[in-house]
Design an enzyme around this catalytic site. Sequence first.
Site, mmCIF file in Angstrom:
data_model
loop_
_atom_site.group_PDB
_atom_site.id
_atom_site.type_symbol
_atom_site.label_atom_id
_atom_site.label_comp_id
_atom_site.label_asym_id
_atom_site.label_seq_id
_atom_site.Cartn_x
_atom_site.Cartn_y
_atom_site.Cartn_z
ATOM 1 N N THR A 129 0.815 -1.210 0.000
ATOM 2 C CA THR A 129 0.000 0.000 0.000
ATOM 3 C C THR A 129 0.851 1.264 0.000
ATOM 4 O O THR A 129 1.985 1.258 0.510
ATOM 5 C CB THR A 129 -0.896 -0.004 1.259
ATOM 6 O OG1 THR A 129 -1.538 1.259 1.382
ATOM 7 C CG2 THR A 129 -0.094 -0.245 2.536
ATOM 8 N N ASP A 130 0.274 2.358 -0.506
ATOM 9 C CA ASP A 130 0.965 3.657 -0.435
ATOM 10 C C ASP A 130 0.987 4.196 0.994
ATOM 11 O O ASP A 130 1.721 5.136 1.293
ATOM 12 C CB ASP A 130 0.317 4.671 -1.385
ATOM 13 C CG ASP A 130 -1.152 4.938 -1.100
ATOM 14 O OD1 ASP A 130 -1.732 4.292 -0.198
ATOM 15 O OD2 ASP A 130 -1.736 5.813 -1.784
ATOM 16 N N GLU A 131 0.174 3.596 1.902
ATOM 17 C CA GLU A 131 0.103 4.128 3.270
ATOM 18 C C GLU A 131 1.413 3.953 4.029
ATOM 19 O O GLU A 131 1.617 4.581 5.065
ATOM 20 C CB GLU A 131 -1.050 3.476 4.039
ATOM 21 C CG GLU A 131 -2.379 3.769 3.402
ATOM 22 C CD GLU A 131 -3.572 3.603 4.334
ATOM 23 O OE1 GLU A 131 -3.376 3.476 5.550
ATOM 24 O OE2 GLU A 131 -4.699 3.620 3.813
ATOM 25 N N TYR A 154 -2.167 -0.486 10.914
ATOM 26 C CA TYR A 154 -2.264 -1.154 9.604
ATOM 27 C C TYR A 154 -1.053 -0.820 8.745
ATOM 28 O O TYR A 154 -0.353 -1.709 8.245
ATOM 29 C CB TYR A 154 -3.560 -0.747 8.881
ATOM 30 C CG TYR A 154 -3.519 -1.055 7.395
ATOM 31 C CD1 TYR A 154 -3.538 -2.369 6.940
ATOM 32 C CD2 TYR A 154 -3.429 -0.028 6.440
ATOM 33 C CE1 TYR A 154 -3.469 -2.663 5.576
ATOM 34 C CE2 TYR A 154 -3.374 -0.307 5.087
ATOM 35 C CZ TYR A 154 -3.388 -1.628 4.656
ATOM 36 O OH TYR A 154 -3.313 -1.913 3.309
ATOM 37 N N LYS A 158 2.053 -3.187 7.369
ATOM 38 C CA LYS A 158 2.371 -3.383 5.947
ATOM 39 C C LYS A 158 3.814 -2.937 5.663
ATOM 40 O O LYS A 158 4.516 -3.563 4.867
ATOM 41 C CB LYS A 158 1.391 -2.597 5.055
ATOM 42 C CG LYS A 158 -0.034 -3.109 5.057
ATOM 43 C CD LYS A 158 -0.204 -4.496 4.461
ATOM 44 C CE LYS A 158 -0.012 -4.546 2.968
ATOM 45 N NZ LYS A 158 -0.389 -5.897 2.417
HETATM 46 P P1 NAD Z 1 -9.744 -7.421 2.024
HETATM 47 O O1 NAD Z 1 -9.769 -7.044 3.461
HETATM 48 O O2 NAD Z 1 -10.936 -7.170 1.181
HETATM 49 O O3 NAD Z 1 -9.411 -8.976 1.880
HETATM 50 C C1 NAD Z 1 -8.402 -9.593 2.620
HETATM 51 C C2 NAD Z 1 -8.458 -11.088 2.342
HETATM 52 O O4 NAD Z 1 -7.401 -11.709 3.100
HETATM 53 C C3 NAD Z 1 -9.768 -11.747 2.780
HETATM 54 O O5 NAD Z 1 -10.196 -12.678 1.809
HETATM 55 C C4 NAD Z 1 -9.392 -12.448 4.075
HETATM 56 O O6 NAD Z 1 -10.196 -13.595 4.350
HETATM 57 C C5 NAD Z 1 -7.944 -12.822 3.802
HETATM 58 N N1 NAD Z 1 -7.172 -12.988 5.042
HETATM 59 C C6 NAD Z 1 -7.085 -12.130 6.089
HETATM 60 N N2 NAD Z 1 -6.318 -12.648 7.069
HETATM 61 C C7 NAD Z 1 -5.895 -13.849 6.607
HETATM 62 C C8 NAD Z 1 -5.074 -14.871 7.156
HETATM 63 N N3 NAD Z 1 -4.543 -14.763 8.376
HETATM 64 N N4 NAD Z 1 -4.829 -15.975 6.419
HETATM 65 C C9 NAD Z 1 -5.363 -16.117 5.165
HETATM 66 N N5 NAD Z 1 -6.173 -15.184 4.614
HETATM 67 C C10 NAD Z 1 -6.436 -14.077 5.331
HETATM 68 O O7 NAD Z 1 -8.443 -6.696 1.440
HETATM 69 P P2 NAD Z 1 -8.247 -6.013 0.021
HETATM 70 O O8 NAD Z 1 -8.779 -4.639 0.072
HETATM 71 O O9 NAD Z 1 -8.664 -6.935 -1.041
HETATM 72 O O10 NAD Z 1 -6.637 -5.871 0.013
HETATM 73 C C11 NAD Z 1 -5.836 -6.932 -0.476
HETATM 74 C C12 NAD Z 1 -4.372 -6.523 -0.331
HETATM 75 O O11 NAD Z 1 -4.116 -5.341 -1.062
HETATM 76 C C13 NAD Z 1 -3.940 -6.237 1.116
HETATM 77 O O12 NAD Z 1 -2.647 -6.738 1.292
HETATM 78 C C14 NAD Z 1 -3.953 -4.718 1.194
HETATM 79 O O13 NAD Z 1 -2.999 -4.280 2.146
HETATM 80 C C15 NAD Z 1 -3.537 -4.351 -0.216
HETATM 81 N N6 NAD Z 1 -4.032 -3.048 -0.711
HETATM 82 C C16 NAD Z 1 -5.361 -2.746 -0.637
HETATM 83 C C17 NAD Z 1 -5.803 -1.528 -1.152
HETATM 84 C C18 NAD Z 1 -7.265 -1.133 -1.110
HETATM 85 O O14 NAD Z 1 -7.590 0.019 -1.433
HETATM 86 N N7 NAD Z 1 -8.172 -2.023 -0.755
HETATM 87 C C19 NAD Z 1 -4.882 -0.630 -1.742
HETATM 88 C C20 NAD Z 1 -3.530 -0.990 -1.765
HETATM 89 C C21 NAD Z 1 -3.115 -2.203 -1.270
HETATM 90 O O1 DAU Z 2 -4.217 3.874 0.231
HETATM 91 C C1 DAU Z 2 -4.407 2.507 0.169
HETATM 92 C C2 DAU Z 2 -5.254 2.050 1.335
HETATM 93 O O2 DAU Z 2 -6.571 2.502 1.069
HETATM 94 C C3 DAU Z 2 -5.231 0.547 1.534
HETATM 95 O O3 DAU Z 2 -3.945 0.141 1.880
HETATM 96 C C4 DAU Z 2 -6.204 0.137 2.651
HETATM 97 O O4 DAU Z 2 -6.260 -1.277 2.753
HETATM 98 C C5 DAU Z 2 -7.583 0.661 2.301
HETATM 99 O O5 DAU Z 2 -8.468 0.371 3.367
HETATM 100 C C6 DAU Z 2 -7.534 2.162 2.045
HETATM 101 O O6 DAU Z 2 -7.266 2.878 3.273
HETATM 102 P P1 DAU Z 2 -8.030 4.249 3.649
HETATM 103 O O7 DAU Z 2 -7.959 4.449 5.102
HETATM 104 O O8 DAU Z 2 -7.570 5.367 2.778
HETATM 105 O O9 DAU Z 2 -9.515 3.835 3.167
HETATM 106 P P2 DAU Z 2 -10.953 4.037 3.828
HETATM 107 O O10 DAU Z 2 -11.957 3.582 2.818
HETATM 108 O O11 DAU Z 2 -11.036 3.454 5.196
HETATM 109 O O12 DAU Z 2 -11.051 5.619 3.964
HETATM 110 C C7 DAU Z 2 -10.861 6.474 2.845
HETATM 111 C C8 DAU Z 2 -10.945 7.910 3.346
HETATM 112 O O13 DAU Z 2 -12.304 8.163 3.758
HETATM 113 C C9 DAU Z 2 -10.082 8.178 4.569
HETATM 114 O O14 DAU Z 2 -9.564 9.508 4.485
HETATM 115 C C10 DAU Z 2 -11.053 8.079 5.758
HETATM 116 C C11 DAU Z 2 -12.362 8.538 5.150
HETATM 117 N N1 DAU Z 2 -13.588 7.925 5.705
HETATM 118 C C12 DAU Z 2 -13.639 6.561 5.759
HETATM 119 C C13 DAU Z 2 -14.783 5.931 6.259
HETATM 120 C C14 DAU Z 2 -14.848 4.436 6.354
HETATM 121 C C15 DAU Z 2 -14.652 8.710 6.097
HETATM 122 O O15 DAU Z 2 -14.592 9.960 6.024
HETATM 123 N N2 DAU Z 2 -15.764 8.094 6.589
HETATM 124 C C16 DAU Z 2 -15.879 6.732 6.703
HETATM 125 O O16 DAU Z 2 -16.923 6.241 7.192
#
Ligand code: NAD
Ligand code: DAU
Length: 351
Positions: A129-131, A154, A158
């Site tokens: 992630t970019d975080e 989180y 990561k």
């Molecule tokens: P998600 O939370 O939707 O899914 C996570 C998956 O991992 C689920 O299927 C869960 O069952 C599985 N999992 C969790 N713990 C586990 C364990 N201990 N053993 C086996 N499986 C397990 O997540 P996502 O949004 O699909 O993100 C996937 C990956 O991409 C993550 O590594 C996240 O850090 C990264 N990522 C997500 C975003 C985003 O915006 N969602 C952006 C950048 C990077």
């Molecule tokens: O940048 C990549 C990341 O993006 C991934 O690594 C994470 O897995 C993914 O969850 C996401 O993180 P964020 O914290 O940016 O996403 P989230 O959807 O939780 O929130 C997006 C923005 O919206 C953040 O600034 C918080 C705000 N927010 C979020 C929720 C859930 C609100 O204002 N209200 C809300 O109810």
Amino acid sequence: MVVLVTGGAGFIGSNFLLRSVVARPDLTFVNVDALTYAGNPYSLEAIAEAPNYRFEHVDITDRAAVDQVFDKHDPTVVVHLAAESHVDRSIASPDAFIRTNINGTFHLLEAFRGHSAGKEGARFHHVSTDEVYGSLGPTGLFREDTPYDPSSPYSASKAASDHLVRAHARTFGVPVTITNCSNNYGARQFPEKLIPLMVLKALAEEPLPVYGTGENVRDWLHVDDHCEAIWAVLDRGKVGETYNVGGRCELTNLDVVHQICDVVAAETQRDSDALRKLITFVRDRPGHDLRYAIDASKIERECGWTPSVSFTEGLRQTVRWYLENPEWIARVRSGEYRRWLAEHYDGRHSA
Ligand code: NAD
Ligand code: DAU
């Protein structure tokens, strides 16, 4: 060749597998997933019986179980997506983030080192992630050499996993690549994240909880473009390298919520201004990063990847997907999901 995908029942993993199993019939995909609250096997029904798809219900925090999966399937490539992924949950309860994101990644790296690293074409691709870079001010972009400065449990977990991946490359010669991607949106995203949460709340005409002032900026990328970026790095990326992935689509949270109101209104014949009136400013997230924005020029230049889905079109598709899939929504709205929302938002509806 066997490609082991961890976290394939989650949001990005399911979208990655649904495309890849069909597009790459020459490869066998093994989905390793613990099916936590975020893992939804229902998302994968379309490929459940495909001849080149297998499912292993395994928790990556269980070292012996991970080793057994490697013994059984002998993968050449790992695409590591499994993680605890939600920032707010990591603030409320960080333990699982340390176990899965750090220890789980370590177990996979060790299994890969022992079983797969010496094979021709071996690759451990870590989806991050970019975080990890922390927060930007009003200007600038995250580059691959931006120093790590994570803000939440989180992002710290990561960051630790990224360091372990690089350490395995440098110390043991494990062939790795890493992608650090910005915020994804699209179909099958668990409705705790901003976009699906707001879509479902707008459809139900419930308050739309925006943290703080709503001025925080995220760089949005459609999940299909992220999946293509992962393949671009697998196919054309250089072993040992890190690639930033982003949509060149910076929006404030308030902008995003306004656009969601407009699209939901247009798709359901409602009044957008009435939906916008549901916006409620609530207490801010502790340690809330102000702004994320990605310089994706390295993956564009070296792997020939560019995003192809505009936010306007992607958001419309996403809203339509949630409208057309009420069964999927009903299934994720399990008891656990309702409990989390109640615990998380109770008492939060005042700034
Ligand atoms: P998600 O939370 O939707 O899914 C996570 C998956 O991992 C689920 O299927 C869960 O069952 C599985 N999992 C969790 N713990 C586990 C364990 N201990 N053993 C086996 N499986 C397990 O997540 P996502 O949004 O699909 O993100 C996937 C990956 O991409 C993550 O590594 C996240 O850090 C990264 N990522 C997500 C975003 C985003 O915006 N969602 C952006 C950048 C990077
Ligand atoms: O940048 C990549 C990341 O993006 C991934 O690594 C994470 O897995 C993914 O969850 C996401 O993180 P964020 O914290 O940016 O996403 P989230 O959807 O939780 O929130 C997006 C923005 O919206 C953040 O600034 C918080 C705000 N927010 C979020 C929720 C859930 C609100 O204002 N209200 C809300 O109810």
